[in-house]
Design an enzyme around this catalytic site. Structure first.
Site, mmCIF file in Angstrom:
data_model
loop_
_atom_site.group_PDB
_atom_site.id
_atom_site.type_symbol
_atom_site.label_atom_id
_atom_site.label_comp_id
_atom_site.label_asym_id
_atom_site.label_seq_id
_atom_site.Cartn_x
_atom_site.Cartn_y
_atom_site.Cartn_z
ATOM 1 N N ASP A 148 48.144 44.507 27.551
ATOM 2 C CA ASP A 148 46.835 44.558 28.184
ATOM 3 C C ASP A 148 46.599 45.942 28.803
ATOM 4 O O ASP A 148 47.531 46.577 29.292
ATOM 5 C CB ASP A 148 46.736 43.514 29.308
ATOM 6 C CG ASP A 148 46.553 42.112 28.782
ATOM 7 O OD1 ASP A 148 46.183 41.946 27.607
ATOM 8 O OD2 ASP A 148 46.786 41.156 29.551
ATOM 9 N N ARG A 172 42.543 45.279 20.570
ATOM 10 C CA ARG A 172 41.570 44.382 21.196
ATOM 11 C C ARG A 172 40.541 45.264 21.902
ATOM 12 O O ARG A 172 40.890 46.069 22.771
ATOM 13 C CB ARG A 172 42.249 43.462 22.212
ATOM 14 C CG ARG A 172 41.258 42.539 22.958
ATOM 15 C CD ARG A 172 41.909 41.907 24.189
ATOM 16 N NE ARG A 172 43.078 41.124 23.838
ATOM 17 C CZ ARG A 172 44.091 40.896 24.677
ATOM 18 N NH1 ARG A 172 44.091 41.436 25.881
ATOM 19 N NH2 ARG A 172 45.123 40.162 24.295
ATOM 20 N N ARG A 213 38.203 39.202 39.064
ATOM 21 C CA ARG A 213 37.555 39.978 37.994
ATOM 22 C C ARG A 213 36.660 39.097 37.136
ATOM 23 O O ARG A 213 35.650 39.543 36.615
ATOM 24 C CB ARG A 213 38.607 40.698 37.155
ATOM 25 C CG ARG A 213 39.259 41.866 37.889
ATOM 26 C CD ARG A 213 39.980 42.797 36.919
ATOM 27 N NE ARG A 213 41.095 42.160 36.270
ATOM 28 C CZ ARG A 213 42.327 42.070 36.775
ATOM 29 N NH1 ARG A 213 42.572 42.580 37.972
ATOM 30 N NH2 ARG A 213 43.297 41.497 36.111
#
Length: 302
Positions: A129, A179, A283
């Site tokens: 990520d 991604r 978030r």
């Protein structure tokens, strides 16, 4: 204003500790698949039965001690074993700061390589990520270092960063599995688009750049305009359905996720679990402040 407030709260370490101790009753259950890998497995099985594949993420950021980083690394390996044992249609996502990146790069890479070795042995793909901008350059460098040995490794590019297109071009030689996301951290206007319109247009250009390069592309969005843009792009250029997928977050637009599966598209759900849920949850609220209603329901629900 609300978005900035929630992003500020997401980085508050005191609130994170309090939330972790209190539990996930404050609405987080909508977005988090329980506290344990066992609860996450149950959730993923149900999603798989609906034709949805997943990526699983053990929540946690900014490990402050070697012990904490080792615990997260062990949990990642446990998740890989669970994916293999239960034959889940799932990948693993992880954050380098949770593996000790803020302590030392050597520590984080050591943990990462250990996790990747287990993933390779079990046939499980892994995505690193992307986090906030201070960790951006390091993350890409570590990705490049490990990708050469572990082909099933992917990472994330954030569309709100001005430099994103150039970074995709620089990674081209690795044939990267990327991604693409809008981005969910509070960044300076010096490095990131300050408005939605600029981010969205840049996002579309990144999708086109990555797909036309022939490399695998995960379009991570809940935005119907971005989804429609992607559908038209692949149709216009005869891009095979096997070269891309859509991704959405667990708990957000579940019916739309199923619709995309019915239309023949690969749809992956990002499934987080664990007790360290506060930063992630804030978030999600920042992305759509209307989600704050679920917090109030969580407080008053018996």
């Amino acid at each position: 204003m609300l978005r900035h407030m929630f992003l500020f709260l997401s980085q508050n370490k005191t609130l994170t500790k309090l939330a972790k101790a209190y539990g996930s009753r404050l609405g987080a259950r909508r977005f988090v698949a329980g506290d344990t890998i066992e609860s996450a497995v149950r959730t993923i099985k149900k999603l798989n039965q609906s034709g949805l594949c997943t990526t699983i993420d053990y929540l946690g950021e900014y490990a402050a001690t070697h012990k904490e980083a080792s615990r997260v690394a062990a949990e990642c390996k446990k998740a890989i074993q669970a994916i293999a044992e239960h034959r889940l249609d799932s990948e693993l996502s992880l954050k380098l700061t949770s593996l000790g990146l803020d302590i030392s790069e050597e520590l984080a890479v050591s943990h990462l390589r250990d996790i990747l070795s287990s993933a390779k042995e079990n046939g499980v793909a892994v995505t690193i990520d992307m986090e906030d901008y201070p960790h951006y350059e390091q993350t890409l460098a570590i990705y490049r270092q490990c990708k050469q040995e572990f082909d099933m490794l992917g990472t994330v590019i954030q569309a709100y960063l001005y430099r994103a297109a150039e970074d995709i071009r620089k990674l081209h030689d690795l044939k990267p599995n990327l991604r693409l996301v809008k981005g969910a951290y509070k960044e300076s206007a010096a490095v990131a688009f300050p408005d939605k319109k600029g981010t969205d247009l840049h996002f579309q250009s990144l999708i086109k750049l990555q797909l036309l390069s022939g490399n695998y592309t995960a379009v991570a969005t809940h935005d119907d305009d971005i989804i429609a843009f992607t559908k038209k792009l692949v149709a216009d250029h005869d891009i095979p359905l096997s070269q891309f997928e859509f991704q959405m977050l667990y708990g957000i637009r579940p019916e739309r996720q199923k619709e995309l599966v019915k239309e023949g598209y690969k749809m992956r759900v990002y499934v987080p679990y664990g007790t360290d849920w506060f930063s992630y949850f804030m978030r999600r609220i920042a992305e759509r402040p209307a989600n704050a209603a679920f917090v109030l329901k969580g407080i008053f629900k018996k």
